[in-house]
Design a protein around this motif. Structure first.
Motif, mmCIF file in Angstrom:
data_model
loop_
_atom_site.group_PDB
_atom_site.id
_atom_site.type_symbol
_atom_site.label_atom_id
_atom_site.label_comp_id
_atom_site.label_asym_id
_atom_site.label_seq_id
_atom_site.Cartn_x
_atom_site.Cartn_y
_atom_site.Cartn_z
ATOM 1 N N ASP A 1 0.829 -1.239 -0.055
ATOM 2 C CA ASP A 1 0.004 0.205 -0.077
ATOM 3 C C ASP A 1 0.781 1.298 -0.069
ATOM 4 O OD1 ASP A 1 -2.754 -0.497 -0.051
ATOM 5 O OD2 ASP A 1 -3.032 -1.114 1.933
ATOM 6 N N VAL A 2 2.000 1.269 0.760
ATOM 7 C CA VAL A 2 2.997 2.484 0.828
ATOM 8 C C VAL A 2 3.517 2.787 -0.511
ATOM 9 C CG1 VAL A 2 4.994 3.194 2.106
ATOM 10 C CG2 VAL A 2 3.211 2.399 3.338
ATOM 11 N N LEU A 3 3.694 1.833 -1.304
ATOM 12 C CA LEU A 3 4.247 1.904 -2.550
ATOM 13 C C LEU A 3 3.470 1.685 -3.722
ATOM 14 C CD1 LEU A 3 7.528 -0.694 -2.021
ATOM 15 C CD2 LEU A 3 7.395 1.929 -1.599
ATOM 16 N N GLY A 4 2.288 1.856 -3.432
ATOM 17 C CA GLY A 4 1.358 2.101 -4.552
ATOM 18 C C GLY A 4 0.947 0.954 -5.173
ATOM 19 N N ASP A 5 0.860 -0.323 -4.589
ATOM 20 C CA ASP A 5 0.629 -1.521 -5.234
ATOM 21 C C ASP A 5 -0.631 -2.136 -4.659
ATOM 22 O OD1 ASP A 5 0.720 -3.783 -6.923
ATOM 23 O OD2 ASP A 5 2.394 -4.713 -5.866
ATOM 24 N N SER A 6 -1.759 -1.398 -4.661
ATOM 25 C CA SER A 6 -2.755 -1.555 -3.882
ATOM 26 C C SER A 6 -3.666 -2.807 -4.395
ATOM 27 C CB SER A 6 -4.022 -0.475 -4.048
ATOM 28 O OG SER A 6 -4.435 -0.192 -5.254
ATOM 29 N N GLY A 7 -3.497 -3.124 -5.446
ATOM 30 C CA GLY A 7 -4.254 -4.432 -6.067
ATOM 31 C C GLY A 7 -3.864 -5.555 -5.342
ATOM 32 N N ALA A 8 -2.228 -5.774 -5.416
ATOM 33 C CA ALA A 8 -1.557 -6.444 -4.789
ATOM 34 C C ALA A 8 -1.888 -6.751 -3.180
ATOM 35 C CB ALA A 8 -0.097 -6.623 -4.716
ATOM 36 N N ALA A 9 -1.857 -5.613 -2.563
ATOM 37 C CA ALA A 9 -2.237 -5.582 -0.957
ATOM 38 C C ALA A 9 -3.680 -6.106 -0.900
ATOM 39 C CB ALA A 9 -2.081 -3.812 -0.639
ATOM 40 N N ASP A 10 -4.540 -5.767 -1.673
ATOM 41 C CA ASP A 10 -5.916 -6.408 -1.310
ATOM 42 C C ASP A 10 -5.990 -8.016 -1.430
ATOM 43 O OD1 ASP A 10 -6.981 -3.991 -1.059
ATOM 44 O OD2 ASP A 10 -7.803 -3.836 -3.214
ATOM 45 N N TRP A 11 -5.041 -8.311 -2.499
ATOM 46 C CA TRP A 11 -4.953 -9.947 -2.649
ATOM 47 C C TRP A 11 -4.273 -10.433 -1.509
ATOM 48 C CZ3 TRP A 11 -0.877 -13.424 -4.594
ATOM 49 C CH2 TRP A 11 -1.437 -14.930 -4.927
ATOM 50 N N TYR A 12 -3.168 -9.775 -1.031
ATOM 51 C CA TYR A 12 -2.436 -10.445 0.015
ATOM 52 C C TYR A 12 -3.417 -10.489 1.418
ATOM 53 C CZ TYR A 12 1.768 -9.287 -2.911
ATOM 54 O OH TYR A 12 2.530 -9.355 -3.800
ATOM 55 N N ASN A 13 -4.238 -9.326 1.583
ATOM 56 C CA ASN A 13 -5.207 -9.387 2.806
ATOM 57 C C ASN A 13 -6.192 -10.599 2.613
ATOM 58 O OD1 ASN A 13 -3.916 -7.184 4.308
ATOM 59 N ND2 ASN A 13 -5.018 -5.821 2.940
ATOM 60 N N ALA A 14 -6.638 -10.708 1.425
ATOM 61 C CA ALA A 14 -7.586 -11.832 1.228
ATOM 62 C C ALA A 14 -7.120 -13.277 1.459
ATOM 63 C CB ALA A 14 -8.071 -11.796 -0.134
ATOM 64 N N ILE A 15 -5.775 -13.415 0.989
ATOM 65 C CA ILE A 15 -5.263 -14.797 1.242
ATOM 66 C C ILE A 15 -4.942 -14.786 2.954
ATOM 67 C CG2 ILE A 15 -3.240 -16.193 1.079
ATOM 68 C CD1 ILE A 15 -5.142 -15.899 -1.445
ATOM 69 N N SER A 16 -4.649 -13.683 3.373
ATOM 70 C CA SER A 16 -4.363 -13.908 4.964
ATOM 71 C C SER A 16 -5.735 -14.161 5.696
ATOM 72 C CB SER A 16 -3.763 -12.679 5.376
ATOM 73 O OG SER A 16 -4.491 -11.414 5.402
ATOM 74 N N SER A 17 -6.731 -13.672 5.280
ATOM 75 C CA SER A 17 -8.016 -13.768 5.937
ATOM 76 C C SER A 17 -8.302 -15.472 5.757
ATOM 77 C CB SER A 17 -9.036 -13.062 5.367
ATOM 78 O OG SER A 17 -8.814 -11.534 5.718
ATOM 79 N N ASN A 18 -7.908 -15.910 4.377
ATOM 80 C CA ASN A 18 -8.276 -17.421 4.275
ATOM 81 C C ASN A 18 -7.426 -18.282 5.205
ATOM 82 O OD1 ASN A 18 -8.487 -20.153 3.172
ATOM 83 N ND2 ASN A 18 -8.706 -19.098 1.383
ATOM 84 N N ILE A 19 -6.123 -17.799 5.561
ATOM 85 C CA ILE A 19 -5.365 -18.701 6.498
ATOM 86 C C ILE A 19 -5.724 -18.540 7.705
ATOM 87 C CG2 ILE A 19 -2.929 -18.661 7.346
ATOM 88 C CD1 ILE A 19 -1.821 -17.874 4.808
ATOM 89 N N THR A 20 -6.431 -17.116 8.127
ATOM 90 C CA THR A 20 -6.926 -17.104 9.705
ATOM 91 C C THR A 20 -7.930 -18.026 9.633
ATOM 92 O OG1 THR A 20 -6.236 -14.736 9.752
ATOM 93 C CG2 THR A 20 -8.175 -15.385 11.237
#
Length: 588
Positions: free
Chosen positions: A366-385
């Motif tokens: 997010d800090v580096l402007g890659d918001s699409g990747a950030a959303d995907w990483y967060n979605a995967i982390s929720s799946n892992i939770t």
């Protein structure tokens, strides 16, 4: 439960030997009887003020009055009992269920005197059975705690020895050897997991600390930059797990270890190991954050960090490659655990660090402007939770180390390590050090190892190994495991101190019962526990040097010498202790 004990959580079945005397003393106080102090051999013990006995259930408090009749030369003060009965009389007051059982009938006991001249007859066996013999027996043993002078001197030794294993002579820049042992066993390799843990939890911590001098920050920054370059090279090195491939998806990033000259290790081994890329990503994300902060997000600083995370797809940057690898392989069953022994299962430790890496990585993206990747990483982390929740076994009260039933106990110190290394900069769900599931698991681990090693005989706070069924070198305590147990206790004390409360539930009650009475004294109990684990390390670390293991019977050091992870874990524990000490001042 507040730390000052003003509203303690009390359970009728959780009373100790000391509790009964405290309640009896309160009874005498309220009834106007003289102040009583228990006289033990050569020692007079004055118990502190405690809350009113009305906090106990009516039936159980009345049972205490009955005990008082048997313990003293006469009944408990009639005025007090009458005062209690008029306001708290239970409906079953006169039923047979309220009589003391046959084993509590009075017998001729030894005598103990009160300082004010009142005599008390103590029926030890009956009292122990009433309040829990096992608890009192565990409380009587006094384990050795580590000396303050040794703790500080060992810090300097650990700081020196772990740095000696970073790019030692004969290795490529950025290499972190697991140990200086080159035979029986040979640990003269760069393990991706071990290197990342040491660089993140120790070197990056030192780098970002405001107490570190500018000269030392420069030194640590150079070592970290060498590590970045080294990891980029081995990511692109063909190895038995595969190659870099498209967007880092060729499988090679899961290779667990490399030779010290950056070439691939090609012998048979437990591969792939998917915790390595996650731990490496966490290390480099944290370094990136500290680097940007040090240079105030200058253009030059941002330019360097975009080499580590380039926001491109497909990527050629070291951090993003690892995050993409995690995102595509987090549910891969065929991968080995951190002990390189178990496969064909998901592993708690691996999932915890993968989840943390994705959350931390999303923040950087997010800090580096890659918001699409950030959303995907967060979605995967929720799946892992969601997946992590499946590891809880409510019947045994443990967090399982593997999703599949691999061993009989399914207990493993790796779950604790997963909590410690998977918590990141903030306490994510399921990773909080006060989780009732964590403490229930700790209780089972502690009990298991207490009976596993002859070396632990007579210790209330035992040395800890990897898992009860361990056969490597005949299965022994490990320094890093014992230290990690202490670290989690220190971090729990810090968490309780910062929040002002300790949560005790039906799931975690067995853990907390070891520190009875459940009140502010729990802080001192947990503090002494952690200090005693450090005492074990002091006892068996010869001249401050720690091999991988120490013998289960004699304490003699075994396996690889100067294990780098040991020194890194000692530094983490030392820092956790330093942070928690402010909340344990009353315990010293």
């Amino acid at each position: 439960m507040t730390l000052d004990g003003s509203t303690p959580y009390l359970r009728d079945a959780a009373l100790s030997f000391r509790d009964v005397y405290q309640w009896l003393e309160a009874a005498y106080k309220i009834s106007g009887a003289p102040q009583c102090h228990l006289l033990r051999p050569s020692t007079a013990v004055a118990f502190p003020h405690i809350p009113t006995p009305a906090l106990l259930s009516p039936v159980y408090t009345h049972a205490i009055f009955k005990v008082a009749r048997y313990l003293t030369m006469g009944p408990a003060p009639a005025e007090f009992e009458e005062k209690y009965r008029t306001s708290h009389e239970p409906s079953s007051y006169h039923t047979a269920e309220n009589r003391l059982p046959r084993w509590a009938e009075p017998r001729e006991p030894p005598r103990i005197k009160w300082l004010d001249g009142h005599r008390i007859r103590v029926m030890l066996l009956s009292l122990f059975l009433l309040v829990g013999l096992s608890t009192f027996a565990r409380d009587h043993h006094s384990d050795r705690v580590a000396d303050e002078a040794w703790i500080n001197s060992e810090y300097e030794i650990a700081l020196d020895l772990f740095q000696k294993n970073i790019h030692p002579p004969g290795t490529s820049p950025g290499t972190v050897v697991a140990s200086d042992s080159k035979h029986s066993p040979n640990y003269w390799y760069h393990w991706v997991r071990d290197a990342a843990i040491v660089m993140d939890k120790t070197l990056v911590t030192l780098y970002e600390s405001p107490e570190t001098s500018t000269a030392d920050k420069d030194k640590y920054e150079n070592l970290l930059k060498e590590y970045v370059g080294h990891e980029y090279v081995i990511q692109h090195t063909q190895n038995p797990s595969g190659n870099y491939g498209y967007n880092g998806q060729g499988g090679g990033l899961g290779e667990p270890k490399f030779n010290v000259d950056d070439t691939a290790f090609t012998d048979n081994w437990g591969r792939p190991q998917n915790d390595g890329p996650a731990l490496r990503a966490m290390t480099l994300v944290r370094f990136a954050r500290a680097y940007l902060s040090r240079y105030s997000y200058s253009t030059a600083a941002i330019s360097y960090i975009t080499e580590l995370y380039d926001s491109k797809y497909p990527t050629e940057s070291v951090i993003k490659a690892d995050l993409e690898y995690i995102g595509h392989r987090f549910d891969q069953w065929y991968n080995f655990d951190l002990w390189e022994e178990v496969t064909n299962s998901l592993h708690y430790f691996t999932l915890q660090v993968q989840r943390c890496a994705l959350i931390e990585g999303a923040l950087l993206a997010d800090v580096l402007g890659d918001s699409g990747a950030a959303d995907w990483y967060n979605a995967i982390s929720s799946n892992i939770t969601t997946t992590l929740d499946r590891f809880w076994d409510p019947n045994r009260g443990i967090i399982r180390s593997h999703e599949q039933e691999i061993r009989k106990s399914n207990l493993d110190i790796s779950t604790l390590l997963g909590i410690l290394h998977g918590s990141g900069k903030v306490h994510y769900q399921l990773s909080q050090p006060d989780s009732d599931r964590i403490f229930s698991t700790l209780n089972k681990l502690n009990a298991s190892f207490a009976h596993e090693y002859a070396l632990n005989s007579g210790r209330r706070y035992p040395a800890i190994g990897r898992y009860p069924e361990d056969l490597y070198y005949n299965g022994n305590p490990w320094f890093l495991a014992t230290l990690a147990y202490a670290e989690l206790l220190y971090r729990s004390l810090l968490y309780w101190g910062s929040t002002g409360s300790v949560t005790v539930t039906s799931v975690s009650i067995d853990f907390f019962q070891a520190y009875k009475p459940i009140s502010a004294e729990i802080i001192c109990g947990v503090w002494k526990d952690a200090e005693s684990r450090l005492g074990i390390v002091q006892e068996f670390a010869t001249d401050g040097i720690m091999a991988e293991q120490f013998d289960r019977n004699t304490g003699e050091q075994l396996s690889a010498t100067n294990l780098t992870w040991n020194y890194g874990e000692y530094l983490r524990t030392y820092w956790a202790r330093k942070d928690a000490s402010a909340f344990a001042d009353q315990c010293n």
